[in-house]
Scaffold this motif. Sequence first.
Motif, PDB file in Angstrom:
ATOM      1  N   LEU A   1     -23.549 -17.267  23.909  1.00  0.00           N
ATOM      2  CA  LEU A   1     -23.690 -16.219  22.901  1.00  0.00           C
ATOM      3  C   LEU A   1     -25.055 -15.553  23.005  1.00  0.00           C
ATOM      4  O   LEU A   1     -25.161 -14.330  23.052  1.00  0.00           O
ATOM      5  CB  LEU A   1     -23.495 -16.801  21.499  1.00  0.00           C
TER       6      LEU A   1
ATOM      7  N   HIS B   1     -27.938 -10.694  12.095  1.00  0.00           N
ATOM      8  CA  HIS B   1     -26.589 -10.646  12.664  1.00  0.00           C
ATOM      9  C   HIS B   1     -26.370 -11.807  13.631  1.00  0.00           C
ATOM     10  O   HIS B   1     -25.283 -12.401  13.667  1.00  0.00           O
ATOM     11  CB  HIS B   1     -26.355  -9.322  13.397  1.00  0.00           C
TER      12      HIS B   1
ATOM     13  N   SER C   1     -23.579 -14.888  13.754  1.00  0.00           N
ATOM     14  CA  SER C   1     -22.794 -15.175  14.964  1.00  0.00           C
ATOM     15  C   SER C   1     -22.953 -16.629  15.389  1.00  0.00           C
ATOM     16  O   SER C   1     -21.995 -17.270  15.817  1.00  0.00           O
ATOM     17  CB  SER C   1     -23.212 -14.261  16.105  1.00  0.00           C
TER      18      SER C   1
ATOM     19  N   ASP D   1     -20.914 -18.752  12.984  1.00  0.00           N
ATOM     20  CA  ASP D   1     -19.491 -18.580  13.279  1.00  0.00           C
ATOM     21  C   ASP D   1     -19.100 -19.358  14.534  1.00  0.00           C
ATOM     22  O   ASP D   1     -18.038 -19.983  14.576  1.00  0.00           O
ATOM     23  CB  ASP D   1     -19.148 -17.100  13.476  1.00  0.00           C
ATOM     24  N   THR D   2     -19.966 -19.337  15.537  1.00  0.00           N
ATOM     25  CA  THR D   2     -19.708 -20.062  16.783  1.00  0.00           C
ATOM     26  C   THR D   2     -19.670 -21.568  16.532  1.00  0.00           C
ATOM     27  O   THR D   2     -18.797 -22.274  17.051  1.00  0.00           O
ATOM     28  CB  THR D   2     -20.773 -19.717  17.846  1.00  0.00           C
TER      29      THR D   2
END
Length: 118
Positions: free
Chosen positions: A17, A89, A93, A96-97
């Motif tokens: 990511l 942001h 992320s 969420d990962t």
Amino acid sequence: MDFKELLKELKGNLLSLMGSKFDELKDESKKDVQAFLNASKEKLERWTTLLAEGNITVSDYKWLVESQKDLVVLKGLYAAGVSKIKLGHLKNSILDTVIETAIGFVKPNKDDDNEATV
């Protein structure tokens, strides 16, 4: 459940990511990911075990992981000049990962829990 294996998968997913967003800042990204995992390791292990055992729901797990947002400090990227908005942001992320990876690792058959969609 093998938490060490999950941690290895989490680290790989987080580095992917970070690499996709900040390829030119690999060293900083790597340090920030490791710092987050070190700071969250015990809680993630406890919560993931509870999820695997069915003692908490996927929604509970999401809420617990998202409560760790302040531990995602990203000092290296901030020092390298990445804006606070981009970092905000990125924090979302990252969380969420973590959630998606852990749920996929623990509950490959998400039929057990109606709330399993991330």
